[in-house]
Design an enzyme around this catalytic site. Structure first.
Site, PDB file in Angstrom:
ATOM      1  N   CYS A   1      -2.464  -5.633   5.499  1.00 21.19           N
ATOM      2  CA  CYS A   1      -3.737  -5.965   4.715  1.00 21.19           C
ATOM      3  C   CYS A   1      -3.387  -6.825   3.488  1.00 21.19           C
ATOM      4  CB  CYS A   1      -4.161  -4.630   4.124  1.00 21.19           C
ATOM      5  SG  CYS A   1      -5.935  -5.135   3.273  1.00 21.19           S
TER       6      CYS A   1
ATOM      7  N   CYS B   1      -5.239  -6.248   0.174  1.00 25.99           N
ATOM      8  CA  CYS B   1      -4.974  -4.879  -0.875  1.00 25.99           C
ATOM      9  C   CYS B   1      -4.396  -4.161   0.127  1.00 25.99           C
ATOM     10  CB  CYS B   1      -6.644  -4.583  -1.037  1.00 25.99           C
ATOM     11  SG  CYS B   1      -6.450  -3.042  -2.002  1.00 25.99           S
ATOM     12  N   SER B   2      -5.006  -3.183   0.791  1.00 26.02           N
ATOM     13  CA  SER B   2      -4.284  -1.904   1.404  1.00 26.02           C
ATOM     14  C   SER B   2      -5.039  -1.266   2.431  1.00 26.02           C
ATOM     15  CB  SER B   2      -3.907  -0.919   0.037  1.00 26.02           C
ATOM     16  OG  SER B   2      -5.111  -0.475  -0.295  1.00 26.02           O
ATOM     17  N   CYS B   3      -5.805  -2.077   3.126  1.00 23.71           N
ATOM     18  CA  CYS B   3      -6.664  -1.288   4.286  1.00 23.71           C
ATOM     19  C   CYS B   3      -5.811  -0.954   5.152  1.00 23.71           C
ATOM     20  CB  CYS B   3      -7.786  -2.220   4.769  1.00 23.71           C
ATOM     21  SG  CYS B   3      -8.994  -2.646   3.471  1.00 23.71           S
TER      22      CYS B   3
END
Lengths: 214, 114
Positions: free
Chosen positions: A115, A118-120
């Site tokens: 991702c 971000c951090s998906c």
């Protein structure tokens, strides 16, 4: 602010003692949550229940999905058609609105998920992502030098195999279906699931199998 | 190299940037970090703050805060800002509540050192 320190470090935290004064951000979290509960926007109980949901999600769920796909071709084709409903067949609930696309590794294509923004991450089936997945080096480099990234994880993919990197979004998440290792024909589904690790389902490593010495 | 890159790429948009070696760091979430994660999910379920609003909220903290705050520190600050923008909370209410929460630990604050 006195309690604040940078968490992007790699040493262990000091033991948390019950009489420790909460840090600034810890206080902020409690204050925001309590104000919203007082406004009746949600119940305190919902936070407690969601913590239990988070604790119940581990890579063992994803491993179960992978092992089933390896042993049941009809399931595998349904899973590749719709990742979310495939997982739901195995009783894995999706607690959010995300869709899941399962990416199959083959002799011709190796998949890697990231991702960049971000951090998906496919949390319903893998739990929370490791810190390195959320930090800049992985997010920045996975999309433009995936082979170098894989080599840092000790993974060497032959030059004639395509590396395909999928960049997750708020609503579309990915899960890698790794290749079933050679020599595992005699293993049952549970034994196969034990071989499947989180990092293999992110795509940074392959699933390994070493036949035990007779 | 010019200032146009500041416009073209917002702070979260780092795909393709130069970056160092991947340090395989992991940590078990602190209790407040796990509560913060559960809070994010509950805010999403109730359509108060969705995942994309959260991401944009973090991005709008600006490069310095993004660089210096830890992951869940960025989340809770972004939530507070978004709740202010939506008129659900005010900064004053949050400040009063934070003092009240801190006051519950007054027994330990006198012995606390850092």
């Amino acid at each position: 602010m006195s309690d604040h320190h940078d968490h992007d470090h790699d040493h262990d935290h000091a033991p948390i003692t019950v009489d420790e004064l909460p840090g600034y951000f810890d206080l902020m979290e409690t204050a925001v949550r309590e104000l919203l509960v007082e406004r009746k926007l949600f119940k305190a109980e919902e936070i407690r229940r969601q913590i239990e949901v988070l604790d119940s999600r581990t890579p063992a769920l994803g491993a179960k999905v992978v092992a089933r796909a390896w042993t049941d071709p009809a399931f595998k084709s349904r899973l590749l058609e719709n990742g979310r409903s495939g997982c739901e067949e195995l009783g894995i609930t999706f607690y959010d609105d995300t869709q899941l696309i399962v990416l199959e590794n083959t002799g011709a294509v190796h998949n890697l998920i990231v991702c960049t923004l971000c951090s998906c991450y496919p949390r319903p089936v893998l739990g929370l992502p490791p810190d390195w997945y959320k930090l800049k080096p992985y997010r920045a480099r996975a999309v433009h030098e995936p082979r170098a990234v894989l080599e840092e994880f000790g993974t060497f993919i032959p030059g004639d195999v395509e590396i395909r990197v999928s960049d997750s979004t708020a609503i579309i998440r990915y899960l890698v279906l790794p290749m079933r290792p050679e020599g595992t024909e005699h293993l049952n589904e549970t034994q196969l699931a034990d071989l499947v690790t989180r990092d293999a389902m992110i795509g940074v490593i392959q699933v390994a199998y070493k036949r035990e010495a007779a | 190299m010019g200032t146009e890159n500041l416009v073209r790429k917002l702070p979260n948009d780092i795909g393709g940037d130069e970056a160092g070696k991947i340090e395989r760091v992991e940590h078990v979430l602190l209790p407040w970090e796990k509560r913060c994660h559960a809070l994010a999910d509950v805010l999403d379920f109730h359509k108060i703050i969705n995942t994309e609003e959260k991401r944009r909220g973090v991005e709008s903290l600006g490069a310095e805060m993004i660089g210096k705050l830890s992951y869940y520190e960025r989340w809770i600050v972004a939530f507070a800002n978004i709740l202010f923008q939506k008129g659900i909370l005010t900064p004053g209410e949050l400040a009063v509540k934070m003092s009240e929460v801190e006051g519950r630990f007054s027994d330990v604050s006198s012995t606390h050192h850092s």
